[in-house]
Design a protein around this motif. Structure first.
Motif, PDB file in Angstrom:
ATOM      1  N   ALA A   1       1.049  -1.031   0.122  1.00  0.00           N
ATOM      2  CA  ALA A   1      -0.114  -0.146   0.003  1.00  0.00           C
ATOM      3  C   ALA A   1       1.059   1.480  -0.043  1.00  0.00           C
ATOM      4  O   ALA A   1       0.648   2.271  -0.747  1.00  0.00           O
ATOM      5  CB  ALA A   1      -0.779   0.214   1.299  1.00  0.00           C
ATOM      6  N   GLU A   2       1.900   1.248   0.830  1.00  0.00           N
ATOM      7  CA  GLU A   2       2.733   2.549   0.842  1.00  0.00           C
ATOM      8  C   GLU A   2       3.476   2.547  -0.651  1.00  0.00           C
ATOM      9  O   GLU A   2       3.663   3.610  -1.124  1.00  0.00           O
ATOM     10  CB  GLU A   2       3.917   2.209   1.812  1.00  0.00           C
ATOM     11  CG  GLU A   2       4.865   3.213   1.994  1.00  0.00           C
ATOM     12  CD  GLU A   2       5.920   3.058   2.846  1.00  0.00           C
ATOM     13  OE1 GLU A   2       7.014   4.122   3.221  1.00  0.00           O
ATOM     14  OE2 GLU A   2       6.045   1.925   3.669  1.00  0.00           O
ATOM     15  N   VAL A   3       3.805   1.515  -1.203  1.00  0.00           N
ATOM     16  CA  VAL A   3       4.561   1.733  -2.609  1.00  0.00           C
ATOM     17  C   VAL A   3       3.635   2.170  -3.632  1.00  0.00           C
ATOM     18  O   VAL A   3       3.946   2.985  -4.219  1.00  0.00           O
ATOM     19  CB  VAL A   3       5.315   0.444  -3.150  1.00  0.00           C
ATOM     20  CG1 VAL A   3       5.533   0.211  -4.350  1.00  0.00           C
ATOM     21  CG2 VAL A   3       6.436  -0.260  -2.122  1.00  0.00           C
ATOM     22  N   ALA A   4       2.362   1.661  -3.555  1.00  0.00           N
ATOM     23  CA  ALA A   4       1.286   2.021  -4.288  1.00  0.00           C
ATOM     24  C   ALA A   4       1.059   3.700  -4.388  1.00  0.00           C
ATOM     25  O   ALA A   4       0.997   4.331  -5.058  1.00  0.00           O
ATOM     26  CB  ALA A   4       0.113   1.438  -3.965  1.00  0.00           C
ATOM     27  N   GLU A   5       1.220   4.093  -2.811  1.00  0.00           N
ATOM     28  CA  GLU A   5       1.038   5.594  -2.596  1.00  0.00           C
ATOM     29  C   GLU A   5       1.846   6.309  -3.295  1.00  0.00           C
ATOM     30  O   GLU A   5       1.776   7.534  -3.626  1.00  0.00           O
ATOM     31  CB  GLU A   5       0.667   5.645  -1.102  1.00  0.00           C
ATOM     32  CG  GLU A   5       0.367   7.169  -0.551  1.00  0.00           C
ATOM     33  CD  GLU A   5       0.370   7.398   0.680  1.00  0.00           C
ATOM     34  OE1 GLU A   5      -0.052   8.504   1.200  1.00  0.00           O
ATOM     35  OE2 GLU A   5       0.287   6.367   1.527  1.00  0.00           O
ATOM     36  N   ILE A   6       3.194   5.925  -2.983  1.00  0.00           N
ATOM     37  CA  ILE A   6       4.314   6.808  -3.642  1.00  0.00           C
ATOM     38  C   ILE A   6       4.454   6.716  -5.034  1.00  0.00           C
ATOM     39  O   ILE A   6       4.484   7.808  -5.646  1.00  0.00           O
ATOM     40  CB  ILE A   6       5.865   5.968  -3.183  1.00  0.00           C
ATOM     41  CG1 ILE A   6       6.006   6.088  -1.451  1.00  0.00           C
ATOM     42  CG2 ILE A   6       6.925   6.558  -3.619  1.00  0.00           C
ATOM     43  CD1 ILE A   6       7.072   5.162  -0.938  1.00  0.00           C
TER      44      ILE A   6
END
Length: 425
Positions: free
Chosen positions: A75-80
C-alpha cells in the motif's frame, strides 16, 4: 545564461549588476524558484529511495510469512507511485520556469563598463585618421550611389524597402571589399575561414542569445531561422562540445549573407544602404579560455581596425555604456567610421566579449588540463571585420570626386580587374 551558484552566493551583487542595465532585481525570484525546485528534487529522491526499500521489504515480509506487513508495504509503494508523477511534473515545470527566467536576463556588464542609458552615454576612447577636406560639398551615398549602380528603386519593386540592387562596378566593388577583408583576416590576422549555414534551428539562436527574447528581430522560414549574423553559426560550431585543447584561441571568420527584420528600427536610416534587411558581413568569432579574453578582445578590435586603416578610412573607437550593449555582451567596443556626406561617425563594427554567457546556453566546454575529467565553460567573443555594405558606403563618401565618380582604394584595386574608378554609366 547566468551561473546560479554565483547568484546564490552574490544575490545583491547580481541585482546591482542588472541595475546597470536598467533591469529590475531578479535574484530573489530566481533563488525562490531554485530553492523550491531543489527541495522537490530532494523529495523525489527520498520517495524513490523509500519506494525501493519498501519494494525489497515486501519480498522479505512474504518470505517470513508476514502477510499483514507485506500488504502494508504494498500500500505504501502504491501511494508513493501515485504521487510521484505529480511531483515529477512540478519539478519539470519549475525547471522550465527557472530556465526561462534566466534566459530572459541580459549578461552583466564588466566592472569597467560605464553606466548609462543609451548611445549618448558611450565613451570615446580614441580617433584614427584625419577626415578629408573637400573643395566641394560631399554627397551622402544615397545621392551619390544611384548613377554608379546602387539602385534602390529596382530593389524596392521586387522586395520593398530596406533592400538594394547593386549593378556593374558597384557590385564588383562590394565583392572586392568583401574578398579583401576575408583575405586580410585569414592571411594576416590568424582567423580560419569557414562557410557555415545561414539557416539554423531554434537551439542555435538560443545559444547565441537571439531567442527567445528577440524573435521579432529575426526572419523565420518554416522550422529554421535566417541568421542575423554569422556569429550564430560560427559560435554554435562548438555547441555541446568539450574542446580537448584550447591553449590557443579558436579564431573563426566567415563572409555570409545576414538577415534582420529591423523590427525595432522604424524610421531609422530609411534612406540608403546603412540599415538593410539583407546584407553581407565578414564576421569574426573567437573561442578561448577565460584567462585569455582580454588579449583576444584586443586582437579582434585590432583586426577590425586594420581593415579601416588599410582603406585609409578615419574612425573612432567607442566603449559602449551598460545601456547600449547587446544582450549577450559583457563589454563592447564600437568602431565608428567617418561619413563626410552625413558629417558624422557611424558604427561599422561592434566587437564584444560575452564571457561564458553564451557557452552556458550552448553547453560549450573545454578541458583545462590534458587528460583531466574536469571541464570549464569557454569564453566567446564576436565582432565584424567588417560589415561590407557599410564599408562600401564609407568608401563611396570618403573617396568621392566632384564629378560624381569614386576612386577605388589602392588596396582594393587588385580585386577590381584593373578598375581604379567608378564612373556613371
Amino acid at each position: 545564461m547566468h551561473d546560479l551558484r554565483y547568484i546564490r552566493d552574490n544575490p545583491e551583487d547580481f541585482d546591482a549588476a542588472l541595475a546597470k542595465r536598467a533591469v529590475a532585481p531578479a535574484a530573489a525570484h530566481l533563488l525562490a524558484l531554485d530553492e523550491e525546485r531543489r527541495a522537490l528534487t530532494t523529495r523525489l529522491q527520498e520517495a524513490q529511495s523509500r519506494r525501493n526499500d519498501a519494494s525489497k521489504a515486501i519480498g522479505q515480509a512474504m518470505g517470513q510469512g508476514d502477510t499483514e506487513k507485506a500488504e502494508a508495504l504494498k500500500a505504501e509503494v502504491a501511494e508513493i507511485k501515485a504521487i510521484m508523477p505529480a511531483l515529477e511534473d512540478r519539478e519539470r515545470a519549475l525547471g522550465a520556469e527557472l530556465t526561462a527566467a534566466l534566459a530572459s536576463l541580459p549578461n552583466i556588464p564588466a566592472d569597467d563598463v560605464p553606466v548609462g542609458e543609451d548611445e549618448a552615454d558611450n565613451v570615446e576612447l580614441s580617433r584614427w585618421g584625419t577626415p578629408r577636406e573637400f573643395s566641394f560639398t560631399p554627397l551622402e551615398h544615397a545621392d551619390l550611389g544611384p548613377p554608379l549602380g546602387m539602385e534602390f528603386e529596382t530593389a524596392a519593386k521586387m522586395s520593398g524597402s530596406r533592400f538594394t540592387f547593386l549593378r556593374a562596378g558597384m557590385a564588383r566593388l562590394h565583392r572586392a571589399l568583401a574578398q579583401f577583408m576575408l583575405d586580410q583576416q585569414t592571411d594576416m590576422r590568424g582567423f580560419t575561414e569557414c562557410n557555415p549555414p545561414v539557416l539554423v534551428r531554434d537551439e542555435a539562436l538560443f545559444g547565441t542569445g537571439q531567442l527567445p527574447k528577440f524573435a521579432e528581430d529575426q526572419f523565420h522560414a518554416d522550422d529554421h531561422w535566417l541568421i542575423p549574423t554569422a556569429e550564430v553559426s560560427l559560435t554554435n560550431s562548438v555547441r555541446e562540445e568539450i574542446i580537448g585543447d584550447l591553449t590557443d584561441p579558436m579564431r573563426l571568420t566567415a563572409l555570409t549573407q545576414c538577415f534582420r527584420s529591423e523590427a525595432g528600427s522604424a524610421g531609422k536610416d530609411t534612406r540608403g544602404f546603412i540599415r538593410q534587411h539583407q546584407f553581407e558581413k565578414v564576421e569574426l568569432v573567437s573561442i578561448c579560455r577565460p584567462q585569455s579574453w582580454q588579449e583576444e578582445h584586443d586582437h579582434m578590435v585590432a583586426s577590425a581596425e586594420a581593415i579601416l586603416q588599410a582603406l585609409d578610412l578615419p574612425y573612432r573607437t567607442m566603449l559602449l555604456c551598460s545601456g547600449d550593449m547587446g544582450f549577450t555582451a559583457k563589454k563592447t567596443y564600437d568602431l565608428e567610421v567617418w561619413l563626410p556626406g552625413q558629417n558624422a561617425y557611424r558604427e561599422i563594427s561592434s566587437i564584444s566579449w560575452c564571457g561564458d554567457f553564451q557557452a552556458r546556453r550552448m553547453k560549450a566546454r573545454y578541458r583545462p588540463d590534458e587528460g583531466d575529467k574536469k571541464t570549464e565553460f569557454v569564453h566567446t567573443l564576436n565582432g565584424s571585420g567588417l560589415a561590407v555594405g557599410r564599408t562600401l558606403v564609407a568608401v563611396l563618401e570618403n573617396y568621392q570626386q566632384e564629378d560624381g565618380s569614386v576612386i577605388v582604394p589602392d588596396v582594393v584595386q587588385p580585386y577590381m580587374g584593373g578598375v581604379k574608378k567608378l564612373v556613371s554609366a
